[in-house]
Design a protein around this motif. Sequence first.
Motif, PDB file in Angstrom:
ATOM      1  N   GLU A  82      11.500  26.811  -9.963  1.00 52.25           N
ATOM      2  CA  GLU A  82      11.051  26.409 -11.295  1.00 52.25           C
ATOM      3  C   GLU A  82      12.230  26.066 -12.195  1.00 52.25           C
ATOM      4  O   GLU A  82      12.224  25.042 -12.885  1.00 52.25           O
ATOM      5  CB  GLU A  82      10.182  27.504 -11.934  1.00 52.25           C
ATOM      6  N   TYR A  85      14.001  22.865 -10.922  1.00 47.67           N
ATOM      7  CA  TYR A  85      13.165  21.700 -11.231  1.00 47.67           C
ATOM      8  C   TYR A  85      13.335  21.320 -12.708  1.00 47.67           C
ATOM      9  O   TYR A  85      13.551  20.143 -13.036  1.00 47.67           O
ATOM     10  CB  TYR A  85      11.708  22.023 -10.905  1.00 47.67           C
ATOM     11  N   GLN A  97       6.320  16.058  -8.522  1.00 48.06           N
ATOM     12  CA  GLN A  97       5.375  17.148  -8.221  1.00 48.06           C
ATOM     13  C   GLN A  97       5.921  18.421  -8.842  1.00 48.06           C
ATOM     14  O   GLN A  97       7.032  18.842  -8.533  1.00 48.06           O
ATOM     15  CB  GLN A  97       5.234  17.352  -6.711  1.00 48.06           C
ATOM     16  N   ASP A  98       5.153  19.023  -9.736  1.00 48.31           N
ATOM     17  CA  ASP A  98       5.555  20.302 -10.320  1.00 48.31           C
ATOM     18  C   ASP A  98       5.664  21.357  -9.221  1.00 48.31           C
ATOM     19  O   ASP A  98       5.010  21.243  -8.178  1.00 48.31           O
ATOM     20  CB  ASP A  98       4.519  20.755 -11.349  1.00 48.31           C
ATOM     21  N   PRO A  99       6.452  22.402  -9.457  1.00 43.22           N
ATOM     22  CA  PRO A  99       6.555  23.472  -8.452  1.00 43.22           C
ATOM     23  C   PRO A  99       5.184  24.061  -8.124  1.00 43.22           C
ATOM     24  O   PRO A  99       4.362  24.278  -9.021  1.00 43.22           O
ATOM     25  CB  PRO A  99       7.440  24.512  -9.144  1.00 43.22           C
ATOM     26  N   SER A 109       8.703  21.450  -4.883  1.00 48.93           N
ATOM     27  CA  SER A 109       8.559  20.531  -6.014  1.00 48.93           C
ATOM     28  C   SER A 109       9.326  19.265  -5.655  1.00 48.93           C
ATOM     29  O   SER A 109      10.159  19.278  -4.740  1.00 48.93           O
ATOM     30  CB  SER A 109       9.116  21.156  -7.300  1.00 48.93           C
TER      31      SER A 109
END
Length: 127
Positions: A82, A85, A97-99, A109
């Motif tokens: 997180e 990212y 792509q979010d975590p 991610s």
Amino acid sequence: MKLRYTILYVEDVPATLAFYERAFGLARGMLHPSNDYGELATGETTLSFSSRRLMRSLGKDPAAPDPARPTFEIAFETDDVEGAYARAVAAGATPKQDPRLEEWGQTTSYVADPDGYLVEICSAVPA
């Protein structure tokens, strides 16, 4: 045989090196005085960059990457997906792509770098 380096073709090698230093905390290995080739220190295998201009002068015609239709990805493993990212996005990466926690227990991610290369930021795959 040993995998020595992976080379990505980019428009601006110094800018790309600076992005990867900011976004992923990687150390610069070297930048050739021509500014057409550079490397990041990533362990035994380096992540390298060559200018598209140089490659064209060598008779090659490198295509630009398309993160919507990638043919490969670079993956960086971290204990803090997180945070890594968020750092990459703050440094100018495009979120892809979010975590998220995958069914096999790995957190993944994705971002695209300024040249359009797909980069995975992930945790280790559980044993």
